[in-house]
Design a protein around this motif. Structure first.
Motif, PDB file in Angstrom:
ATOM      1  N   ALA B 217       0.836  -1.208   0.000  1.00  8.67           N
ATOM      2  CA  ALA B 217       0.000   0.000   0.000  1.00  8.67           C
ATOM      3  C   ALA B 217       0.865   1.249   0.000  1.00  8.67           C
ATOM      4  O   ALA B 217       0.571   2.224  -0.688  1.00  8.67           O
ATOM      5  CB  ALA B 217      -0.922  -0.003   1.211  1.00  8.67           C
ATOM      6  N   ALA B 218       1.929   1.188   0.780  1.00  9.79           N
ATOM      7  CA  ALA B 218       2.794   2.357   0.877  1.00  9.79           C
ATOM      8  C   ALA B 218       3.426   2.682  -0.470  1.00  9.79           C
ATOM      9  O   ALA B 218       3.459   3.834  -0.907  1.00  9.79           O
ATOM     10  CB  ALA B 218       3.875   2.122   1.924  1.00  9.79           C
ATOM     11  N   SER B 221       0.768   4.014  -2.889  1.00  9.30           N
ATOM     12  CA  SER B 221       0.251   5.354  -2.643  1.00  9.30           C
ATOM     13  C   SER B 221       1.354   6.403  -2.662  1.00  9.30           C
ATOM     14  O   SER B 221       1.113   7.558  -2.404  1.00  9.30           O
ATOM     15  CB  SER B 221      -0.464   5.391  -1.295  1.00  9.30           C
ATOM     16  N   GLY B 222       2.571   5.963  -2.966  1.00 11.25           N
ATOM     17  CA  GLY B 222       3.650   6.929  -3.074  1.00 11.25           C
ATOM     18  C   GLY B 222       4.313   7.262  -1.756  1.00 11.25           C
ATOM     19  O   GLY B 222       5.069   8.221  -1.669  1.00 11.25           O
ATOM     20  N   SER B 223       4.042   6.483  -0.708  1.00 16.20           N
ATOM     21  CA  SER B 223       4.696   6.749   0.563  1.00 16.20           C
ATOM     22  C   SER B 223       6.116   6.215   0.595  1.00 16.20           C
ATOM     23  O   SER B 223       6.876   6.519   1.498  1.00 16.20           O
ATOM     24  CB  SER B 223       3.935   6.101   1.711  1.00 16.20           C
TER      25      SER B 223
ATOM     26  N   MET C 152      -7.366   4.298   4.829  1.00 12.12           N
ATOM     27  CA  MET C 152      -6.176   4.180   3.988  1.00 12.12           C
ATOM     28  C   MET C 152      -6.560   3.579   2.644  1.00 12.12           C
ATOM     29  O   MET C 152      -6.152   4.046   1.584  1.00 12.12           O
ATOM     30  CB  MET C 152      -5.179   3.278   4.710  1.00 12.12           C
ATOM     31  N   ALA C 156      -6.023   6.597   0.191  1.00 12.25           N
ATOM     32  CA  ALA C 156      -4.680   6.454  -0.362  1.00 12.25           C
ATOM     33  C   ALA C 156      -4.673   5.537  -1.567  1.00 12.25           C
ATOM     34  O   ALA C 156      -4.030   5.802  -2.573  1.00 12.25           O
ATOM     35  CB  ALA C 156      -3.730   5.946   0.699  1.00 12.25           C
ATOM     36  N   VAL C 162      -3.875  10.920  -0.926  1.00 10.28           N
ATOM     37  CA  VAL C 162      -2.758  11.139  -0.005  1.00 10.28           C
ATOM     38  C   VAL C 162      -1.934   9.862   0.081  1.00 10.28           C
ATOM     39  O   VAL C 162      -2.415   8.785  -0.228  1.00 10.28           O
ATOM     40  CB  VAL C 162      -3.276  11.483   1.417  1.00 10.28           C
ATOM     41  N   PRO C 163      -0.683  10.011   0.507  1.00  8.94           N
ATOM     42  CA  PRO C 163       0.136   8.806   0.709  1.00  8.94           C
ATOM     43  C   PRO C 163      -0.412   7.989   1.885  1.00  8.94           C
ATOM     44  O   PRO C 163      -1.073   8.528   2.764  1.00  8.94           O
ATOM     45  CB  PRO C 163       1.516   9.365   1.055  1.00  8.94           C
ATOM     46  N   SER C 164      -0.122   6.709   1.866  1.00  6.47           N
ATOM     47  CA  SER C 164      -0.692   5.857   2.897  1.00  6.47           C
ATOM     48  C   SER C 164       0.079   5.925   4.202  1.00  6.47           C
ATOM     49  O   SER C 164      -0.440   5.612   5.246  1.00  6.47           O
ATOM     50  CB  SER C 164      -0.746   4.407   2.426  1.00  6.47           C
ATOM     51  N   GLN C 165       1.329   6.280   4.153  1.00  5.91           N
ATOM     52  CA  GLN C 165       2.076   6.387   5.396  1.00  5.91           C
ATOM     53  C   GLN C 165       3.293   7.264   5.201  1.00  5.91           C
ATOM     54  O   GLN C 165       3.635   7.642   4.083  1.00  5.91           O
ATOM     55  CB  GLN C 165       2.500   5.008   5.901  1.00  5.91           C
TER      56      GLN C 165
END
Ligand SMILES: Nc1ncnc2c1ncn2[C@@H]1O[C@H](COP(=O)(O)OP(=O)(O)OP(=O)(O)O)[C@@H](O)[C@H]1O
Ligand SMILES: Nc1ncnc2c1ncn2[C@@H]1O[C@H](COP(=O)(O)OP(=O)(O)OP(=O)(O)O)[C@@H](O)[C@H]1O
Ligand SMILES: [Mg+2]
Ligand SMILES: [Mg+2]
Lengths: 286, 514, 314, 341, 343
Positions: B217-218, B221-223, C152, C156, C162-165
């Motif tokens: 997920a990170a 989502s671009g994290s 999330m 996300a 938005v970013p997830s983390q």
């Protein structure tokens, strides 16, 4: 004539708040559903919650598996039904521990007053100052994660708050004239506690039991999520939800199936405690 | 390639800051190569400490800090020449004295002391030349010197100047230097301008993440840009074909169960074999790795190893057959069918009659697949009357407790180097991963391994390894149950990146952002 | 007033002292030898020696406590044996992140809870009240991490808003920092807003029952003046006191939310310290969390007494 | 005292009915109440607890609380029909033309606001044109008028710092400051000690004397009514059962209920009687009013008349005797009187 | 009153410390050197404004509070330091009836259970006998046995007060302390309860301390009346004397404040200035002096502010605590000041 919302000038309290009885019914039926799940669910489903069936992972609902299977091909329905037992055991155990500490201590301090009250209340305040989840985590830090420690941890994290509540209720009850009446009749302290104080605590304890049961279910889940709760493969609602989160992007339905019972059970407890509170309040004021 | 400029001046002008975010577990064992042996520490250590040699993408051993090396004909004296213009991150050049200091330090440390047991002296011949003298012949020494993160070349001056140097190492030899470290938070790595082949990624935000379930997920989502991901997530991302690249190494690592062979019940070979039969190998890799990986019935060597020939000691005609074989073995070992389906001891040496066959099997809590493995083990062994309780374990304390013999049986690990490394590290007494096999302590085995390592050439060693493998499969069936893929997801920003083998950083050095 | 404040502050002192004893005793409660429990059996002798030194385990308890307390008062909590860094440095480093999250979470929850609680409390028994009350009861039933996961998934991964983390210090990049704060703060805010809404509602209901409310109507004051100047104003003291207690939920909630969003605040230190058995760290965190709670509640009580002229006399 | 008989009518209430819808049932708490208040008049409203006095008062102010609803009737204040006003207009009228004096001022004052600004709220709401700077003087002035000692100090105090009598004086000040046509005082002295009660009653009389304000004085104490009211309305079970000049009603009550109410008062002075006259039983349930006379069940007169059927079958009308007295009894009059004596 | 006194109160003092902590808490003297007697079968009325210490005296007598100083004797026996058994016996002799009928009963216990208490505590009866005696008790106070299984909150205020009386009578006490038993009740109900009290007293020969601020009720029920002001007994005497010929200026003001109920007679009350709580606590001298009309009339003599007036026999057979009792003109044709007007 147009009317406006107001409360009677002369009436000290309005008639008990009306709760849509529908919600009470919803709460009660959900609670009943949870109870049924715990009692006959496993028998009804008739599947082994620990039986791994690798060939049949992430199977959708249907056939022998009412809610499908999980990442190890285990039957989700039976894991939730058996998990309900573990979760219920934890919740009931934790509440029992908290109650067993809170009632004697709260009654003792609230009823006796004086320096006993002063000292014990300070100690309770001290424990109260630490967030309950932190207390629970601390206990688990000492003894390691397991069903037993979860029960202990949650029980120990609720007692300060609960003791405070009981104490202040007892202080209120103690100063009521019915206690004076009993004393004038010559009732001993123990008898006063038994006939006037404990009976007066019944509604509070009933309400708090339901409230805390809800808390405990939530906290069990939170501990499971933090990896500090019931350990796999033992099924519990919290561990089930934590496990299913791992696959949430691929099989979100598993997380939903795991999360919904928690939400519903706690919601049921909340509804019940709320309507219980209303009902008991109404009864008290006549 | 090697940089030509002199140390003290950056070898390549860093004109633009290219930054990525990696999600990795926190190096909870710290950053001292002499103490930390877990992957969580070795990955960042490999990013900041360089070794003399390294394996390239094709698995070939090439020079890293070393330009070249020579060995004496009997493989007892090795002479390494350092690349010129190579410097620590503070600009001071990497010298032979630093190499000498580093190896002498390594020899005293837990991690490397077994591997370097035959190293008798290190001499700095001149600024750029180091001579290693071994007490016994070994062709594997250059490979040992490539061990990522562990065979680290440290700055003598910097380490000696600061007693708590390893809390936040300064002046490091690797492609990146550590510029900030926030425990339970993140670390920042900035490029080391004095590294011979400066990486294109100038800054790495190395975020500690203990919960890999959020990684896909990170990245999506671009994290984050690079993270290990789970198998189900990998499958989904591959089929989605979207914004995320899924990188898998074609190398496979075997996965072991370890057990304490010095005590009952596993002191009895028949019990070990019974368990080896009872484990459902096909089922397991399907369950925990989403059907990826391979299955093995006794091999430790990987299919691409020159020594590989398939061993199928524990292959049977089916699950029922495996179970009956296992049950028969247990019966003869004195573990007989008891009440409630759990076997109990009857005439087992050192075990009171009636003792149930119960095991608590620990695993590292930050490795999701491990939990899966142990649950499958629990299920499999239940079929033959052995009761297993999975036990989630603190990863930081795990291997220490394994080595101390706290567990009768435990979830093992996977490694990814060649056969020589495997035997030297895992099976020989004093090897760097001997936690797995501490209970072996078998002198004849050690002698055999030494003989293989001392052989004239890798080819000579292979015959010995094959022998060892055959013996091991039969005699001490460590459960080699399958191969696990290293699996990495990366955002599309990152190009040229391949899944790293072992814990090396070379693939990261070659990667760029664009 | 000054005497009241002084009395309150003086009451907090033994509490803080007791808290320090509790945190101190905690490590000594560990079954067996704490150092062995922390490090496992296969431990680096230097680390073992250093830890023994740090805890002073071979000395009599009061002496240990004295030294430890003296250290704590100087802001020295010892060294985290996992990272070998001073615990105070580690904690101080993370406080901005936690404050950012908690503050944003609190703002979100207040924005939701106060209007909802007032709306429900002003018309107890009305349809709106039932709706809000059941919504809060439902909200209370949703585990924070479950809610966070769903948020999330939605924001996300599905909407890509938005970013997830992740976390960027506010000073480094304010815009990105706020973007990253959005989801965790929303989760935390949504998780505690039902509590706050219920507290607000009951405080408002309590006040709305007071005879001065209909009397204010009889005086012909505007509804707005009544709901703000009378009801909310009178509910404020108890709300402020309740807010102090909410800090506990906020802190507990942030432990979970930080873990979910990989937020490098003190909450993640808690879980990390426990799983890694970094007991000195647990000790410090117990003290800091408890102390924070005590201090915040002290402040809230003082604020309450400022807001309610009747409290000052007691 | 001005001549109230000829004075104009300030308040005219007709057929007022208020219902509370409770779970599954409807309680008609006020059922067809009608009366008038003339300028400068003090009208007492007495009755047992639950007879509907407060609800009537709330209905006049348009403040009947939630499960309750005004279902019928009209209320006219001078020439304004209150039922036709919007909420906003009604609010503007409250406190200005029609003010309330609460029963327990200690509870009715905003505990967190200083006395001065609380008194000023009414000015701000109803006299926005009054310059802010003039307000303090107005506030002090009105507080002085109600006899609050040392008003300059009291304005800076909070309600709880005042004694009960002083709080009640402040409440009266708030009621009278805008010179309303009608003051509604709902048991303004019940919560006070006798000596203070006397002070407040005196204050109300003074107010009426000075500004000619009409007062609707609600109480359950017949003796107080007798002392300060001009006329009295006797409420029973949501209805007015008797009304008339205080002297007449108290000396020669027309309705058996009024008589019983007066007889139940313990006499002060002389040798006390062996026992007091009581009213047996309890008032009927507002959710199910009896068909005939609501007092029939407890009525001594009916008993003495041999329990005529009429009482339980036919609801009596509020009949007027033409001389300003009304009574809701089938047997009002000398015949019945004779039986009773 | 003649004969042996049943209850004798001498020099009773009760101080309350303010709630809170730390030094600087002031003590409130709720009861200040009060002495009186109650004779067998007699009803003594205790009147006074709110906060004058009526309830506190009642609670001291039934030993719900411990006196700070002074003696309370029942039939000549000092009540201080009664041990367990003697204390229990005392409880059978002295009972109390409470004002707040709402809270005087545990809402979770049925009437049956509440009324069993006295019999169980004193082991007076059990089983069928208990049933019968409870039934008799209920009938005695005008309630019926089917009500036994109801809860207190299902009764009206008047009925609950009957229950309270029943509870107190169960142990057949010699003395009953009734603290405002009729306030808060409607006149009609109040009359019923007052009648019940009168009946019981006649039939059972009960002695009673009847506390009330309602002088009408007290006058109806009590042979003698004691008037309290700020914790001190200012006057005590036979009811008619007290009403018709009060000696103490406060008693006069009190009586003057009561609506005379002379319809059409207009408002003729005597209004005294100020309130108890307005005045600063008086350290020495007379508590009432700051509000005292006579004191002002007499030119504010210093003695009233310096010397505490003691109870002295006054004309008409009572006792009064006023330095200038003799100089009192007859009331009602009075000079008592009309005050508190507008302006
Ligand atoms: N909020 C309410 N909900 C339901 N019923 C109500 C409410 N307020 C008043 N009632 C009913 O209306 C009737 C009249 O009540 P009201 O308060 O007007 O009596 P009252 O004459 O003022 O009595 P009191 O002397 O006790 O003040 C009562 O039967 C009461 O039960
Ligand atoms: N438990 C207590 N703690 C502190 N002060 C008290 C306590 N009980 C009574 N007092 C004080 O003692 C004084 C006398 O109170 P008490 O209740 O005896 O008066 P009262 O005459 O019964 O008044 P009321 O008519 O209001 O019932 C008051 O000033 C009161 O504030
Ligand atoms: Mg009323
Ligand atoms: Mg009292």
């Amino acid at each position: 004539m147009k009317t406006q919302v107001a409360v009677l000038v002369t009436e000290p309290r309005p008639a008990a708040r009306r709760r849509v009885p529908l919600l009470t019914t919803v709460g009660a039926s959900l609670g009943l559903l949870v109870l049924l799940t715990i009692v006959i669910g496993p028998w009804l489903i008739g599947q082994d919650p620990y039986a791994i069936d690798i060939g049949n992972r992430f199977a959708g609902p249907g056939g022998a598996h009412w809610l499908g299977t999980d990442e190890l091909g285990r039957d989700v329905a039976s894991r939730i039904a058996y998990g309900a037992r573990a979760t219920a055991l934890i919740a009931v155990g934790a509440v029992a521990i908290a109650t067993a500490i809170a009632i004697p201590l709260g009654v003792l301090t609230g009823f006796l007053g004086g320096w006993v009250d002063l000292v014990v209340t300070r100690v309770v305040d001290l424990f109260f100052a630490i967030p309950s989840l932190l207390v629970a985590i601390g206990v688990i830090g000492l003894f390691g994660a397991s069903v037993t420690t979860t029960v202990l941890a949650l029980g120990l994290s609720y007692w300060p708050f609960y003791t405070r509540l009981i104490r202040s209720a007892v202080v209120g009850l103690r100063s009521r004239p019915n206690v004076d009446a009993a004393r004038v009749l010559g009732a001993s302290r123990l008898r006063v506690i038994r006939t006037e104080i404990l009976t007066g605590l019944v509604p509070l304890v009933l309400v708090q039991t339901t409230v805390l049961l809800g808390f405990a279910i939530l906290d069990e889940a939170a501990l499971g999520f933090l990896g500090l709760g019931v350990q796999p493969p033992q099924a519990s609602w919290g561990s089930r939800l934590a496990e299913s989160r791992e696959f949430i992007l691929v099989h979100p339905e598993l997380a939903l199936v795991a999360g919904v019972p928690i939400v519903l059970a706690v919601f049921a407890m909340n509804l019940l405690s709320d309507s219980l509170r209303d009902r008991l309040d109404a009864k008290r004021t006549g | 390639g090697c940089g030509g400029s002199e140390p003290g001046a950056p070898s390549a002008a860093i004109t633009e800051i290219t930054e990525i975010t990696m999600l990795e577990p926190e190096p909870s064992q710290g950053l001292d190569p002499n103490i930390a042996a877990a992957d969580a520490s070795r990955i960042p250590m490999a990013m900041m400490y360089e070794t003399l040699t390294e394996r390239d993408a094709g698995g070939e051993l090439v020079g890293a800090l070393a330009e070249k090396w020579e060995s004496s004909p009997d493989n007892t004296i090795y002479t390494f020449t350092l690349k010129s213009g190579v410097g620590f991150s503070d600009g001071t050049p990497v010298t032979a004295a630093d190499v000498k200091f580093s190896f002498e330090r390594m020899k005293t440390g837990e991690v490397m002391k077994g591997l370097l047991s035959t190293l008798t002296s290190v001499e700095a011949v001149d600024e750029k030349t180091v001579r290693f003298t071994l007490s016994a012949p070994s062709w594997i020494f250059p490979e040992t010197a490539s061990r990522p993160g562990s065979a680290a070349i440290l700055s003598k001056k910097a380490v000696e100047a600061k007693p708590d140097y390893f809390t936040q190492p300064t002046a490091t030899s690797g492609p990146w230097q550590l510029t900030s470290y926030v425990p339970k938070g993140s670390a920042i790595f900035d490029v080391n301008p004095h590294y011979p082949t400066p990486p294109k990624i100038s800054k790495i935000r190395y975020t500690f993440s203990e919960d890999p379930s959020g990684h896909a997920a990170a990245i999506e989502s671009g994290s984050g840009d690079i993270a290990n991901i789970g198998y189900t997530d990998a499958e989904r991302l591959k089929s989605a074909g979207g914004s995320v690249q899924v990188l898998q190494s074609d190398a496979l690592a075997p996965l072991f169960w370890g057990w304490d062979r010095t005590k009952a019940p596993f002191s009895d070979k028949k019990v070990r074999q019974a368990v080896a039969f009872a484990v459902d190998r096909e089922g397991r890799q399907t369950a925990c790795w989403s059907g990826t990986g391979g299955v093995t019935y006794g091999n430790i060597l990987r299919p691409w190893d020159p020594n590989y020939t398939e061993i199928s000691t524990y292959r049977t005609s089916g699950r029922a057959d495996s179970i009956s074989k296992a049950k028969a073995l247990l019966d003869t070992a004195g573990w007989v069918e008891g009440a409630g389906g759990t076997r109990t001891a009857k005439g087992v040496a050192g075990v009171a009659d009636g003792t149930p066959f119960k095991l608590s099997v620990p695993y590292e809590s930050n490795w999701p697949a491990a939990g899966c493995h142990v649950q499958v083990l629990q299920q499999n062994l239940k079929d033959v009357g052995i009761q297993v309780t999975p036990e989630k374990y603190d990863p930081a304390a795990y291997w220490g407790d394994v080595a101390k013999g706290k567990f009768a049986m435990y979830h093992g690990g996977a490694g990814a180097s060649g056969a020589a490394d495997l035997y030297q590290n895992w099976f020989r007494t004093g090897g760097s991963l001997t936690e797995l096999t501490t209970h072996l302590a078998d002198e004849s085995l050690d002698a055999k391994i030494d003989k293989a390592l001392g052989a004239g050439s890798p080819a000579d060693a292979t015959a010995i390894f094959k022998e060892l493998e055959q013996w091991q499969a039969d005699e001490l069936p460590m459960l080699v149950v399958g191969y696990q893929w290293p699996q990495v997801a990366a955002s599309r920003r990152v190009t040229n990146f391949t899944a790293p083998l072992d814990d090396d950083s070379y693939s990261l050095v070659r990667a760029s952002v664009g | 007033m000054l005497r009241y404040a002084l009395g309150r502050v003086l009451l907090a002192v033994p509490l803080l002292f007791g808290l320090s004893v509790l945190s101190f005793v905690y490590v000594r409660l560990i079954p067996g030898d704490p150092v062995t429990a922390m490090l496992g059996v296969n431990s680096n002798p230097t680390v073992v020696a250093q830890l023994r030194e740090q805890f002073g385990l071979d000395r009599p308890l009061p002496g240990q406590y004295g030294d430890w307390l003296a250290g704590v008062l100087r802001g020295d909590f010892g060294v985290s044996f996992r990272s070998q860094m001073p615990i105070s440095t580690i904690i101080v480093d993370r406080i901005p992140a936690t404050l950012q999250l908690a503050g944003a979470g609190l703002v979100v929850s207040l924005l939701i809870a106060i209007p909802a609680g007032v709306a429900a409390g002003m018309r107890p028994g009305s349809r709106l009240d039932s709706l809000i009350t059941s919504a809060t009861l439902f909200g209370l039933a949703v585990p924070a991490f479950f809610l966070g996961t769903l948020l999330m998934l939605l924001f996300a991964l599905t909407l890509h808003l938005v970013p997830s983390q992740g976390y960027v210090p506010f000073a480094d990049d304010p815009a990105q920092s706020l973007r990253l704060t959005l989801l965790p703060a929303l989760t935390l805010g949504l998780a505690i807003s039902p509590y706050l809404a219920r507290l607000t509602r009951s405080a408002v209901v309590e006040v709305a029952q007071e005879p001065f409310v209909p009397f204010a109507r009889a005086k012909g004051l505007a509804p707005r003046k009544i709901s703000v100047g009378y009801v909310l104003r009178n509910a404020l003291p108890s709300l402020v006191a309740a807010l102090g207690l909410t800090v506990a939920s906020l802190m507990a909630g942030s432990i979970v939310v930080e873990a979910l969003f990989n937020w490098p605040g003190t909450g993640r230190l808690v879980t990390g310290a426990v799983t890694e058995r970094d007991y000195a760290m647990v000790e410090a965190l117990l003290l800091i969390y408890g102390g924070l709670f005590i201090v915040v509640n002290l402040v809230c009580e003082l604020a309450q007494s400022l807001l309610d002229p009747r409290v000052r006399l007691t | 005292m001005n001549d109230v008989k000829t004075a104009e009518t300030v308040l005219r209430v007709r057929d007022l009915a208020v219902e509370f819808s409770l779970r599954g049932s409807v309680a008609r708490a006020v059922d067809g109440v009608g009366f008038e208040v003339r300028a400068g008049e003090i009208v007492g409203m007495v009755g047992e607890s639950g007879s509907g006095k407060s609800v009537t008062m709330l209905a006049l102010l348009g403040l009947v609380p939630r499960p309750g609803r005004v279902v019928a009737g009209s209320v006219r204040l001078r020439d304004i029909e209150l039922g036709a006003l919007s909420l906003r207009e009604l609010a503007r009228l409250r406190g200005r033309q029609m003010a309330l004096i609460p029963s327990d001022a200690g509870a009715a004052l905003n505990p967190v606001t200083r006395i001065g600004s609380q008194v000023g709220e009414g000015l701000a709401a109803h006299l926005p044109e009054l310059p802010r700077a003039e307000r303090p003087a107005r506030i002090l002035d009105i507080l002085k008028r109600v006899g609050l000692p040392r008003p300059e100090q009291q304005v800076r105090r909070y309600p709880h710092e005042l004694s009960g009598g002083m709080q009640q004086r402040v409440a009266v000040a708030m009621g009278v400051q805008l010179g309303p046509d009608l003051l509604i005082a709902d048991e303004p002295t019940t919560a006070l000690d006798v000596t203070i009660q006397a002070q407040i009653l005196q204050l109300l009389l003074d107010v009426r004397e000075q500004s000619g304000t009409s007062i609707l004085f609600i109480t359950h104490d017949m003796t107080t009514v007798a002392e300060i009211c001009d006329r009295v309305l006797v409420m029973y079970a949501g209805q007015i059962v008797e009304s008339g000049p205080v002297v007449d009603v108290c000396t020669a009550p027309a309705h058996p209920y009024t008589r019983a109410l007066l007889d139940a008062i313990p006499p002060l002075g002389g040798d006390p009687p062996e026992r007091l006259t009581t009213i047996p039983g309890a008032p009927p349930d507002p959710r199910a009013w009896p068909a005939g006379c609501r007092f029939a069940e407890r009525c001594r007169l009916r008993e003495q008349l041999g329990n005529p059927d009429k009482c339980t079958s036919l609801a009596p009308e509020l009949a007027s005797d033409g001389a300003g007295r009304r009574s809701r009894c089938h047997f009002t009059g000398s015949a019945a009187e004779a039986v009773v004596r | 009153m003649s004969g042996e006194s049943l209850l004798s109160v001498r020099g009773l003092v009760k101080d309350f410390r303010e709630r809170g902590f730390g030094p600087g808490r002031t003590a409130v003297r709720a009861v200040d050197d009060v002495s009186f007697d109650v004779y067998p079968g007699e009803t003594l009325g205790l009147v006074g404004e709110s906060g004058s210490g009526k309830t506190t005296i009642g609670r001291l007598i039934v030993r719900l509070e411990e006196p700070t100083a002074g003696r309370i004797e029942l039939r000549g026996q000092d009540l201080r330091g009664l041990s367990g058994r003697r204390s229990l016996e005392f409880r059978r002799d002295v009972q109390m009836i409470f004002q707040n009928t709402q809270n005087a009963f545990n809402p979770r216990r049925t009437v049956r259970s509440v009324l069993s208490d006295p019999y169980q505590i004193h082991r007076l009866a059990s089983g069928a006998e208990l049933e019968e005696r409870i039934g008799g008790l209920l009938r005695r106070v005008g309630l019926t046995t089917p009500m036994l299984d109801r809860y207190p909150q299902q009764f009206s205020g008047g009925q609950r007060q009957r229950l309270g009386i029943a509870r107190a009578l169960a142990v057949q006490p010699a003395l009953v302390v009734a603290d405002e038993p009729v306030s808060g009740l409607d006149v009609s109900v109040q009359a019923q309860v007052l009648n019940l009290f009168a009946e019981l007293r006649r039939e059972l020969g009960l002695a009673m301390l009847f506390i009330s601020h309602d002088l009408r009720a007290v006058y109806f029920l009590c042979e003698r009346i004691a008037v309290l002001y700020l914790g001190r007994l200012v006057e005590i005497g036979p009811r008619r004397t007290l009403l018709e010929d009060p000696v103490h200026p406060y008693t006069r003001a009190l009586i003057g404040s009561i609506p005379a109920f002379r319809p059409g007679g207009g408002f003729t009350r005597t209004v005294i200035k100020g309130e108890i709580s307005d005045s600063e606590p008086v350290k020495a001298g007379c508590h009432f002096a700051p509000r005292c009309a006579r004191w002002r009339e007499l030119g504010q003599p210093a003695r009233c502010r310096e010397e505490r007036p003691l109870l002295r026999p006054a004309a008409g057979g009572g006792l009064a605590a006023c330095h200038f009792a003799e100089s009192s003109p007859r009331p009602l044709d009075g000079v008592a000041e009309l005050a508190g007007g507008i302006g």
